[in-house]
Scaffold this active site. Structure first.
Site, PDB file in Angstrom:
ATOM      1  N   GLY A   1       0.928  -1.254   0.083  1.00 57.15           N
ATOM      2  CA  GLY A   1      -0.055   0.067  -0.036  1.00 57.15           C
ATOM      3  C   GLY A   1       0.940   1.152  -0.051  1.00 57.15           C
ATOM      4  N   ASN A   2       0.230   2.376   0.354  1.00 60.03           N
ATOM      5  CA  ASN A   2       0.940   3.565   0.436  1.00 60.03           C
ATOM      6  C   ASN A   2       0.494   4.537   1.453  1.00 60.03           C
ATOM      7  OD1 ASN A   2      -1.185   5.492  -0.876  1.00 60.03           O
ATOM      8  ND2 ASN A   2      -0.803   3.962  -2.467  1.00 60.03           N
TER       9      ASN A   2
END
Ligand code: CTP
Length: 422
Positions: free
Chosen positions: A214-215
Site C-alpha cells: 500500500g501507500n
C-alpha cells in the site's frame, strides 16, 4: 469548512425524542460553518433538551411557542411567517413519526408544523423512531407523500434504539446530516446537471489474506474534492480505496481495494462522466500472485515478483486521443519528491490531461495525512500557477472553481427553483 453554508439561514426543527440531544452537535456544526441557525422545538423536544442549550450554541433565540415574537434583522416579528420566509434550508432532526404524519397531512397545531406548512424552500428530514413505527404502512405512506413533494430524507439507520432494541430507526449521525444539508443547499449550483467522478485513497494490492502492498494516502484530498463538487451542485461519484477519513455524505460511494478494481469502476462510469479527477494514489505494481493462505517465513517467500497495474488516467487519455467518448475535463495529481516540474509536465502530456495538480510530498505542510497543501497547477496550453499554502478543503474548492470556469459555468444562475414541487 463548508463555504456553501456561510451566511445561510438554517431552520432547525426538533421534535420530541431522545435523539434530540444529537441535534445539539448538529446546531453547533452549522454555527461553526458560519450559518445562522434558528431552532424551533416542540414542547416534547424541550422535555428532552432545554432550549437554553440551543440558545447558547447558536447565540440566537429558540422558539417553542406559536405566539412568541421573533427577532429578525433588528425587528420584532410574530412567529411563523417571518421564520418560514427567512430560511435557505429547513431541517427537522429528529423527525418523529408524529411530526412526519402531521407534515404529510398538512396539520398546523404547533409552531413547528405551522412553520413547516408555510415554508416553500428545500426541506430535509432525519427520522428517528422505533422500528415498528418506521416500517408501519402509515409512516411509509406519509414518508412517500413528503418525498413526492420534494422533501429529502436522511436515514434512519440501523442501531440501538430508545427501547434498548436494535433495529432500523436510529437518527442519522449529525455529521452525515450536515453533509447532506450541504448537498441540498448546493443543488442548482454551477455544476448542476454534471457528473463529477473522483478517485481517492491508496490502493491495496494483496500479498496474502493478511498482507498488502500500500501507500501513505489517507484520501483527504479526494474526499475534499468530492465535497467541493457536491456543494457546487454536481452529481458526485467517489471511487475510493480504503480511506482514513470520514467519507463525504451526499456523494455516491464506490469502494474498491485494488488498482484493477478502481480501473474497472472508473471505466464503467466513464460514459456518464463529465469531469474526472484522479486524486487516488494508485499502485503501479502488484504481486504477480497473491497467496490464498498466509505466507510463512521461508526463503522462497522472501522475494515477491511484481507486475504492472493498469494506469487509469493513461487509459482515459488514450481513449480521448483516439476520439472516443470521454469526460470533458480530466484532472490528475502529481505527488512528487524530486524533479517536481518536469514530472508534472510529463504526466500532463503522457496522460493527455487538461490540468495537473503538483504537490511536493516531502514538504511537511504538503504531503500525506496533513490538512494543508501547497500546490502548483499546470494547465494544457502552458498556463502555470503556484498557489499559496491552503487547507485541503480550500485547495479542493479552488480546483472545482477552476472546473466551473473551464466549463463556462461562471455566470450560472441555477436551473432549479428553490421552491419544492407541490
Ligand atoms: N494514476 C492512475 N492510475 C495509475 C497510476 C496513477 O490513474 N495506475 C493517476 C493518479 O491518480 C494521479 C496521476 O495518475 O492523478 C499521477 O499518478 P502518480 O502515481 O503520481 O504517477 P504515475 O503515473 O504512477 O507515474 P510515476 O509512478 O512514474 O511517478
Amino acid at each position: 469548512m463548508a463555504p456553501i453554508l456561510s451566511g445561510k439561514r438554517i431552520m432547525l426543527g426538533i421534535s420530541g425524542g431522545i435523539a434530540a440531544y444529537k441535534s445539539v452537535t448538529l446546531a453547533s456544526r452549522f454555527t461553526q460553518a458560519n450559518a445562522l441557525v434558528d431552532v424551533i422545538m416542540t414542547h416534547s423536544a424541550a422535555k428532552f433538551v432545554a432550549p437554553v442549550t440551543f440558545q447558547s450554541i447558536t447565540q440566537r433565540s429558540v422558539a417553542t411557542d406559536t405566539f412568541e415574537f421573533w427577532h429578525d434583522a433588528g425587528r420584532l416579528r410574530i412567529g411563523h411567517v417571518a421564520l418560514a420566509h427567512a430560511a435557505d434550508l429547513f431541517i427537522i432532526a429528529p423527525a418523529t413519526a408524529h411530526t412526519i404524519a402531521r407534515l404529510a397531512h398538512g396539520l398546523s397545531d404547533d409552531l413547528l408544523s405551522i412553520t413547516a406548512l408555510s415554508y416553500k424552500g428545500p426541506m430535509l428530514l432525519a427520522p428517528a423512531m422505533e422500528t415498528n413505527m418506521w416500517t408501519h404502512p402509515a409512516t411509509m405512506r406519509n414518508v412517500q407523500a413528503l418525498r413526492d413533494w420534494g422533501v429529502d430524507f436522511i436515514g434512519p439507520e440501523e442501531g440501538r434504539l430508545a427501547s434498548g432494541e436494535v433495529g432500523e430507526g436510529r437518527v442519522a449521525e449529525p455529521e452525515d446530516i450536515f453533509e447532506v444539508a450541504c448537498k441540498v443547499i448546493g443543488r442548482g449550483g454551477p455544476l448542476d446537471g454534471l457528473r463529477v467522478l473522483i478517485t481517492a485513497g491508496g490502493t491495496r494490492e494483496p500479498i496474502d489474506p493478511v498482507r498488502f502492498m500500500g501507500n501513505h494516502s489517507t484520501g483527504k484530498m479526494g474526499a475534499a474534492l468530492a465535497r467541493a463538487a457536491r456543494d457546487l451542485g454536481a452529481e458526485t461519484v467517489l471511487v475510493h480505496a480504503p480511506l482514513s477519513v470520514h467519507p463525504p455524505g451526499g456523494v455516491s460511494l464506490m469502494p474498491v481495494h485494488t488498482a484493477q478494481q478502481m480501473f474497472g469502476a472508473v471505466m464503467e462510469q466513464l460514459p456518464r462522466t463529465d469531469v474526472l479527477i484522479g486524486a487516488a494514489a494508485v499502485a503501479d505494481y502488484r504481486p504477480t500472485r497473491s497467496s490464498n493462505q498466509k505466507l510463512k517465513k521461508s526463503p522462497e517467500n522472501q522475494v515477491i515478483t511484481l507486475e504492472r497495474t493498469p494506469d487509469i488516467l493513461q487509459e482515459v487519455g488514450t481513449r480521448r486521443e483516439e476520439g472516443g467518448p470521454g469526460p470533458r475535463l480530466v484532472i490528475g495529481f502529481a505527488a512528487e519528491t524530486n524533479d517536481l516540474e518536469a514530472n508534472a509536465l510529463d504526466k500532463l502530456k503522457r496522460k493527455n490531461l487538461d490540468l495537473v495538480v503538483l504537490n511536493d510530498v516531502t514538504a511537511p505542510d504538503s504531503g500525506f495525512a496533513v490538512d494543508t497543501n501547497r500546490v502548483t497547477l499546470f494547465e494544457r496550453g502552458g498556463n502555470r500557477e503556484a498557489w499559496p499554502l491552503m487547507s485541503k478543503d480550500e485547495v479542493a474548492q479552488a480546483i472545482l472553481q477552476r472546473v466551473v470556469v473551464r466549463l463556462g459555468r461562471l455566470d450560472w444562475k441555477g436551473s432549479q427553483s428553490r421552491e419544492r414541487d407541490r
